[in-house]
Scaffold this motif. Structure first.
Motif, PDB file in Angstrom:
ATOM      1  N   ASP A 135      -3.066   7.627   6.554  1.00 22.64           N
ATOM      2  CA  ASP A 135      -4.487   7.525   6.901  1.00 22.64           C
ATOM      3  C   ASP A 135      -4.698   7.373   8.402  1.00 22.64           C
ATOM      4  N   GLU A 168      -4.699  11.022   9.417  1.00 27.65           N
ATOM      5  CA  GLU A 168      -5.626  11.972   8.805  1.00 27.65           C
ATOM      6  C   GLU A 168      -7.036  11.431   8.593  1.00 27.65           C
ATOM      7  N   ASN A 169      -7.277  10.170   8.910  1.00 28.89           N
ATOM      8  CA  ASN A 169      -8.572   9.568   8.639  1.00 28.89           C
ATOM      9  C   ASN A 169      -9.009   8.758   9.850  1.00 28.89           C
ATOM     10  N   ASP A 170     -10.240   8.888  10.250  1.00 28.35           N
ATOM     11  CA  ASP A 170     -10.731   8.168  11.424  1.00 28.35           C
ATOM     12  C   ASP A 170     -11.230   6.766  11.108  1.00 28.35           C
ATOM     13  N   ASP A 171     -11.229   6.384   9.825  1.00 25.37           N
ATOM     14  CA  ASP A 171     -11.698   5.037   9.467  1.00 25.37           C
ATOM     15  C   ASP A 171     -10.574   4.031   9.675  1.00 25.37           C
ATOM     16  N   THR A 172     -10.307   3.752  10.929  1.00 32.27           N
ATOM     17  CA  THR A 172      -9.201   2.859  11.283  1.00 32.27           C
ATOM     18  C   THR A 172      -9.413   1.458  10.740  1.00 32.27           C
ATOM     19  N   ASN A 214       0.810  -1.218   0.000  1.00 37.50           N
ATOM     20  CA  ASN A 214       0.000   0.000   0.000  1.00 37.50           C
ATOM     21  C   ASN A 214       0.842   1.266   0.000  1.00 37.50           C
ATOM     22  N   ARG A 223      -7.047  -3.227   5.143  1.00 38.07           N
ATOM     23  CA  ARG A 223      -6.347  -3.066   3.861  1.00 38.07           C
ATOM     24  C   ARG A 223      -4.917  -3.580   3.949  1.00 38.07           C
ATOM     25  N   LEU A 241      -8.390   0.958   7.080  1.00 44.23           N
ATOM     26  CA  LEU A 241      -6.932   0.970   6.923  1.00 44.23           C
ATOM     27  C   LEU A 241      -6.320  -0.353   7.369  1.00 44.23           C
TER      28      LEU A 241
END
Length: 883
Positions: A181, A184-188, A174, A194, A191
């Motif tokens: 991420d 900067e992104n809360d969708d742990t 990746n 992935r 991530l």
């Protein structure tokens, strides 16, 4: 539960669309934040991108920060090395890769620690020899991103080489920026799931960083948040060495071998091998000059009492290593950056050539007074070849005598009359001072690492001159140009080839990353039929010279309209030397065309399924059609896997009857083409006008480099004079070691020197006075290697100047049972560098003591060995150092 090892890092391109100078400013402020984060325990550890070049630059301007860096390195919180720069693995020679790692290790050790992980997260493909190179530095793990083929999609695996070397590999599919991420992104959950694909391992790596990314001071807070969001994963702050220790406990990891050059996880840029051909030629010349001439000549000089210049050598290798960084080597940069890369290379070349020129002059100064013309053999093999030199003589005619006083036959290639008069504003007041500058060839027989001398004397009788002819021959070939056709006859097999050499030119609507054919292309076959051809047949050297011009479209618009309005002048010289199986070529073209690719085409009789080319320490056999050429879109490849292939020194096609080889001196890209794949196409150069372009014909999607900005690169059109040279040879068998010897011979050329006072400008250094060498010049052949199947990678002095190192390898996948012998002039001890440190010149195992011959044990497939040879009598140079 799976454990996620979060590694804080930055990926710091040494230079790219910005210059090295601009990056240095940014990095200085970046390092202040890194040291602050470590001092305040806002980060447990930090990785400085696995390369020391950025640290080297930083400490030059911030020497007061060395102590702080050393403190964190020693505490295993700041991770540095093992590289000096992150190399391009596909077009960098093996010896240059080794020197890069040596330099990185040394600088890291000076700062109290080197990260023993082969960290190359952004290189455009992974070379098949890397596991054995890593093992030579006791590196047992590696991290990379690009290149894994569709069939080998494991995230973690063991990677082996043909000699049995093995490293534990992490393919960060990746990208090295995947962990951004996390910040900067809360969708742990998305991530983590992935990065957990394509593996059964319970230990996962998550790099948190990116291109020139600032320090994430809030990493600990984000880790705490992520752990609160999941019960399937545990995230811990960590480093790569400790991650690999944990990963090594995993069972059932797959094992793969070979090179990884597929655009599966990311673009791989197979078309980058021909980008900025001028830079590739320059740095290839530098590598050859250092490895094949300067370092072995320093060994010879040490035996003649001349002290080595280690600091100069290290400085040049540092410059070469800077040019090996993946973007720098690729040439996928702004024009300003490429100008820097080119200028650094020119400066390093001037240094290397000056070292060579000084040593040739200094060695000759200690010769017997009767001798005044000299040639040197810097290789560990005896040579029988022609030597070429330009001489200065008062008279037009002269004779040459060997060291026994016997007259030697030579051949004149060129002679010009020179007036060396002292300049005056009024030329009529100048007093003539005439001499002749004559280029000759003379047959040479030289022992390994030895020399020959001649006595040049004025004479009244002229020598025989070469005869004009458009048919030239030597023992191997006959070349004839008649009625617009070039005919090549292999005199050994009596095979005849009509027009075996031509060129083609097609549009290039790609960018500095990739060749891509024009959307409205017009491929032109460029023959030699209309050339003005002259030739000369000699006993020692013969040549055919083709002069002409091709009509070509000036740009993509004209190409689409099939309009050819521009002349592109060219000169092609084909040379045959007596007793030489190589057809030498010199090709000069005045490039007047934009956005195109020019290739040399060899028409062979080999109907190939596989192409062959050298790798850093071996040979790669690759299919002529990529297995995924038809389904690459369906399987998610990021670009068409065109069968453009890299070479380092040679490209080959062969069957059980005939072997055709192109020997290159900087050309790095080839392809087998034609309905029967019987044509070997080598890219001479290509020109493009942008750093990156979107939606190419063979690379759809975003532009490489910068996705939202066109960066014009007019210099990358390579307009103006382009000069290339190399060799072509036909053989009954494919013998890689012999082909490498031929490339080395082409690269070395002739190392000649004349002691004279008529022309003080034969080299820039000739102007400076020097003292005569205090050691009388005598014949010495310190070491000779007798071996058919091994390649000599380098010959250099040991770091302590007590002996010399000879690195050899088996380039094939077959065991070399009868490997050969070292023959020594002076009794010596022979030591082999230990298996896991044989490339870093560290510990040694004594194999023999006080011997003058040493039989080499069998070499495994692909095996590399470094031998230390320590003569009983040390050189005068070493004695001086010990005082």
């Amino acid at each position: 539960m799976q454990k996620v090892h979060v590694i804080a890092h930055t990926h710091w391109d040494f230079e790219w669309y910005f210059t090295r100078q601009q990056a240095r400013v940014q990095f200085a402020y970046h390092m202040a934040e890194v040291l602050q984060a470590l001092a305040d325990n806002q980060l447990d550890s930090y990785l400085l991108d696995g390369q020391l070049a950025i640290v080297d630059d930083y400490l030059q301007t911030n020497p007061d920060k060395r102590a702080a860096m050393m403190r964190f390195v020693k505490a295993r919180r700041l991770f540095i090395g093992p590289w000096y720069t992150q190399i391009d693995e596909m077009v960098t020679s093996g010896e240059a890769i080794v020197r890069n790692l040596q330099l990185g290790h040394k600088l890291a050790a000076d700062l109290d620690g080197v990260m023993k992980v082969g960290y190359l997260p952004d290189s455009f493909g992974q070379g098949q020899d890397m596991p054995k190179i890593y093992q030579g530095f006791d590196i047992t793990a590696t991290v990379f991103w690009r290149g894994m083929p569709h069939e080998k999609n494991a995230r973690y695996f063991y990677w082996t080489a043909n000699d049995g070397s093995k490293v534990l590999a992490a393919n960060i599919k990746n990208g090295y920026y995947a962990g951004v991420d996390l910040i900067e992104n809360d969708d742990t959950a998305a991530l983590l799931h992935r990065i957990a694909t394509d593996t059964q391992a319970h230990e996962l790596a998550l790099p948190v960083g990116g291109d020139q990314r600032a320090v994430d001071f809030n990493l600990k807070d984000r880790l705490q948040y992520a752990n609160q969001q999941t019960s399937d994963f545990e995230l811990v702050e960590d480093n790569y060495p400790d991650f690999f220790k944990a990963l090594a406990t995993s069972s059932d990891l797959p094992t793969y071998q070979g090179e990884f050059i597929d655009p599966s996880a990311s673009k791989i840029h197979r078309g980058i091998y021909s980008s900025r051909a001028d830079l590739k030629h320059l740095y290839d010349r530098l590598e050859h000059l250092m490895v094949d001439v300067v370092e072995p000549m320093m060994v010879i000089a040490a035996h003649q009492g001349i002290e080595a210049q280690d600091g100069m050598v290290a400085h040049i290798w540092r410059a070469i290593a800077r040019g090996q960084a993946h973007d720098s080597s690729g040439g996928c940069n702004s024009d300003a950056t490429n100008q820097d890369i080119y200028q650094r290379g020119v400066e390093a070349l001037q240094l290397a050539e000056s070292v060579r020129d000084y040593l040739l002059r200094k060695l000759a100064s200690g010769a017997p007074a009767s001798l005044n013309v000299f040639f040197w053999n810097p290789t560990v093999r005896p040579v029988h070849q022609n030597g070429e030199i330009t001489l200065a003589t008062r008279g037009k005619h002269f004779s040459l005598k060997d060291e026994n006083g016997e007259v030697v036959t030579y051949e004149i290639l060129k002679q010009v009359k020179v007036d060396n008069a002292v300049l005056r504003r009024d030329p009529a007041q100048e007093k003539p001072d005439v001499y002749y500058r004559t280029t000759i060839v003379v047959p040479l027989t030289m022992k390994a690492m030895d020399w020959v001398g001649f006595t040049l004397e004025e004479a009244n009788q002229s020598v025989a001159v070469r005869q004009p002819s458009t048919t030239i021959s030597n023992a191997y070939y006959t070349l004839t140009f008649d009625k617009g056709q070039l005919v090549l006859v292999d005199r050994r097999t009596k095979q005849s080839f009509v027009n075996p050499i031509h060129f083609d030119d097609g549009g290039d609507e790609g960018d500095t990353y990739d060749y891509s054919p024009a959307f409205q292309d017009w491929l032109l076959d460029l023959t030699l039929a209309e050339a003005e051809v002259t030739g000369q047949q000699g006993k020692l050297v013969s040549e055919l010279v083709f002069r002409g011009q091709w009509q070509l479209p000036s740009d993509l618009a004209q190409r689409a309209a099939k309009k050819a309005s521009v002349e592109m002048p060219y000169v092609l010289v084909l040379k045959l030397a007596a007793d030489d199986p190589v057809i030498h070529f010199e090709f000069t073209v005045e490039n007047t065309v934009c956005d195109h690719r020019l290739r040399l085409i060899l028409k062979t009789l080999v109907q190939a399924q596989t192409s062959f080319a050298d790798t850093p320490f071996g040979i790669a056999a690759r299919p002529v059609i990529d297995p995924h050429l038809k389904d690459w879109r369906a399987i998610g490849y990021h670009e068409e896997p065109t069968a453009l292939r890299p070479l380092i020194h040679f490209a080959n096609t062969h069957d059980d009857k005939t072997s055709w080889t192109f020997l290159g001196l900087g050309e790095k890209e080839f392809q087998l083409i034609g309905d029967q794949f019987d044509q070997l196409a080598v890219t001479m150069f290509r020109g493009v006008g942008y750093l990156g372009r979107p939606d190419l014909k063979r690379r759809p999607g975003d532009a490489s480099g910068l996705q939202t900005k066109y960066v014009p690169t007019p210099d990358s059109q390579l307009l103006g004079t382009r000069q290339m040279q190399g060799g072509i040879c036909l053989d009954a068998d494919f013998v890689p070691a012999e082909l490498q010897r031929r490339v080395q011979s082409l690269a070395i050329g002739s190392l000649g020197y004349q002691t004279q006072t008529l022309d003080r400008f034969t080299t820039p250094l000739q102007y400076f006075p020097i003292n005569t060498n205090q050691t009388n010049l005598v014949h010495q052949s310190p070491v000779q290697l007798v071996s058919r199947d091994l390649v000599v990678s380098s010959v250099s002095e040991t770091p302590d100047h007590a002996g010399y190192l000879v690195r050899v390898y088996n380039p094939t996948d077959v065991t070399v049972a009868t490997a050969g012998d070292f023959i020594l002039e002076v009794a010596a001890s022979i030591r082999q560098l230990n298996l896991n440190l044989n490339l870093n010149h560290e510990t040694k195992q004594t194999l023999a003591t006080d011997v003058t011959t040493f039989k080499l044990p069998a070499f495994k497939p692909g095996e590399i060995r470094t031998y230390g040879i320590y003569p009983r009598h040390i050189s005068l140079a070493s004695k001086k150092e010990s005082l």
